[in-house]
Design a protein around this motif. Structure first.
Motif, mmCIF file in Angstrom:
data_model
loop_
_atom_site.group_PDB
_atom_site.id
_atom_site.type_symbol
_atom_site.label_atom_id
_atom_site.label_comp_id
_atom_site.label_asym_id
_atom_site.label_seq_id
_atom_site.Cartn_x
_atom_site.Cartn_y
_atom_site.Cartn_z
ATOM 1 N N GLY A 181 -5.487 -7.573 4.445
ATOM 2 C CA GLY A 181 -5.903 -6.059 4.763
ATOM 3 C C GLY A 181 -4.884 -5.029 3.845
ATOM 4 N N MET A 182 -5.506 -3.830 3.395
ATOM 5 C CA MET A 182 -4.716 -2.737 2.873
ATOM 6 C C MET A 182 -4.914 -1.509 3.622
ATOM 7 S SD MET A 182 -5.161 -2.368 -1.338
ATOM 8 C CE MET A 182 -3.953 -1.972 -2.052
ATOM 9 N N VAL A 183 -3.812 -0.748 3.232
ATOM 10 C CA VAL A 183 -3.655 0.561 3.695
ATOM 11 C C VAL A 183 -3.204 1.174 2.670
ATOM 12 C CG1 VAL A 183 -2.207 2.095 5.328
ATOM 13 C CG2 VAL A 183 -2.777 -0.253 6.110
ATOM 14 N N PHE A 184 -4.075 2.541 2.500
ATOM 15 C CA PHE A 184 -3.699 3.256 1.038
ATOM 16 C C PHE A 184 -2.712 4.711 1.451
ATOM 17 C CE2 PHE A 184 -7.598 1.157 0.960
ATOM 18 C CZ PHE A 184 -7.743 0.581 -0.458
ATOM 19 N N GLN A 185 -2.317 5.289 0.287
ATOM 20 C CA GLN A 185 -1.677 6.444 0.458
ATOM 21 C C GLN A 185 -2.375 7.410 1.052
ATOM 22 O OE1 GLN A 185 0.011 7.616 -3.368
ATOM 23 N NE2 GLN A 185 1.007 9.496 -2.369
#
Lengths: 242, 223
Positions: free
Chosen positions: A80-84
């Motif tokens: 999973g990835m969460v961005f600025q």
């Protein structure tokens, strides 16, 4: 879970990462901090292959990221990835944002994906916003949806790339609360952030980067107690003084 | 006798069915060239933005070539060359449809390229990060946004295309203008017919440009 071995990366002549090595074991929460331009965001994007690197190797759950034979989409579907800047899909409703990865990538049925998506939306406290569009939500709400979207893929670990840097101060906590909860549930997390309160609360280790080097890689207690490098001491004194 | 006293608009009525068939072809040509041009243009745009250098160069060359030659010449060349290459003549209508699709693709591709570049880089990352392939990221995330951002410009290009279709007059394809010319000759009233057909072009283009204006305010993505 994540092994980073001697990774170096160049943008043309400019070296952004120099010989970076660290590893994150299952269940660990590792916070990466450092001044802007130190390569933190680049490093975390290398972990799921969004950025290519020229030297060294990164192994996620036994799969080598840099190997040309690796099926990157498949690997990424499990990380999973969460961005600025949240990066919700603005042309889709919140529900569609949560569903699309599950149906198109994991092959789940629409009903199953919607049920899972709404459950996670409820978990981040935004069930009532299901039919809205990203542009109608506040930054903090959008970021919580982004976390739910990543969780909907049942990831084995989560990467956070400055998840609170683009938020108004009063919205930072609602996002951090979700992340703390996630950490306490045992999710493996790599978090690029300046939120030292978060690091104090849930981090197992803290990595400090400067000019593309990993300058300090220590347990939370060591890092906040007596950072070995002068650069990390300077950074901490600036960031913690107010 | 004044100029307008000689003006005989009564010839328009009986010619309408004939002019209608011309208008139908003009519309058909516009719709096919728009649809085909946008599809082909999108593929060209993706090729130009692709990291595969030969592909990007080929697409760039194609677009630059098409945009550097007057449309009328492309229409004439295609019409004259294809029979030489294939050995059998191709009808003016079919020749016009293929030429316009190929030509307009170059212009639509530049619009779609700008549209794709108008979508923030992070959207590609977000699509890839949930495990989407390149094709899925483009198809579900980037192109729908690019298309929406560019819809007014795409439609404006289509209005230009609609007007440019009158150039098929040169190869004798029976479009709106050609039909008006023939009707004008039948009744020996060319001026009335050209005035009438100009009016038809104006009404359709004006209506379309109002539609663009309306869409501009309605379709924008809430950000």
């Amino acid at each position: 879970m994540i092994e980073i071995n001697n990774v170096s990366k160049w943008y043309g002549q400019f070296q952004v990462l120099t010989d970076c090595s660290t590893q994150i074991t299952k269940g660990d929460v590792v916070v990466v901090c450092g001044p802007s331009g130190s390569g933190k965001s680049t490093l975390i994007k290398c972990v799921n292959g969004l950025e290519a690197f020229q030297q060294g190797n990164i192994v996620v759950n036994g799969t080598s990221v840099g190997d040309p034979k690796t099926n990157l989409p498949k690997l990424r579907s499990r990380v999973g990835m969460v961005f600025q800047h949240f990066e919700l899909f603005p042309h889709m409703s919140i529900t569609e944002n949560l569903v699309i990865g599950q149906t198109k990538v994991l092959g789940r049925s629409k009903e199953e994906a919607q049920e899972r998506g709404l459950k996670l939306l409820d978990r981040v406290g935004l069930k009532s916003q299901a039919d809205k569009f990203p542009g109608q939500l506040s930054g903090g709400q959008q970021q919580r949806v982004a976390i739910a979207r990543a969780l909907a893929m049942d990831p084995i670990c989560m990467l956070f790339d400055e998840p609170t840097s683009a938020l108004d101060p009063e919205m930072i906590n609602e996002v951090l609360d979700v992340m703390v909860e996630l950490a306490n549930e045992g999710m493996t997390m790599m978090v690029v952030t300046h939120e030292m309160g978060f690091a104090r609360k849930v981090a197992d280790r803290v990595i400090f980067m400067d000019h593309g080097h990993i300058v300090e890689d220590a347990t939370k207690e060591e890092f906040f107690g007596t950072p070995r490098s002068e650069r990390a001491q300077q950074f901490l004194s600036k960031i913690l003084s107010h | 006798m004044s100029f307008f006293a000689q003006f005989d608009l009564s010839v328009i009525g009986p010619s309408l069915p004939f002019i209608w068939t011309g208008l139908l072809f003009t519309v058909k040509l516009t719709v096919i060239a728009m649809t085909g041009g946008i599809i082909l243009g999108t593929l060209l745009a993706l090729a130009r933005l692709s990291p595969i250098t030969p592909l990007a160069m080929a697409a760039t060359w194609y677009v630059n070539l098409m945009r550097s030659i007057p449309l009328l010449m492309v229409i004439l060349w295609f019409f004259l060359i294809i029979p030489l290459l294939t050995g059998k003549p191709m009808g003016a209508e079919n020749s016009a449809i293929i030429t316009f699709t190929l030509f307009e693709a170059a212009y639509y591709s530049e619009i779609m390229r700008a549209g794709i570049q108008s979508v923030p880089r992070g959207q590609v990352w977000a699509g890839q990060a949930i495990g989407m392939t390149y094709a899925q990221t483009m198809g579900h995330i980037i192109l729908p946004q690019a298309f929406r951002n560019m819809l007014p410009v795409l439609l404006t290009q289509t209005i230009i295309l609609f007007q440019d279709t009158s150039l098929v007059y040169a190869i004798g394809a029976k479009d709106l203008l050609k039909a008006a010319e023939i009707a004008g000759k039948n009744y020996n009233r060319p001026v009335e017919m050209y005035v009438f057909v100009a009016f038809v072009y104006f009404v359709i283009c004006f209506a379309l440009s109002r539609l663009v204006k309306h869409l501009q305010s309605r379709i924008a993505i809430i950000r």
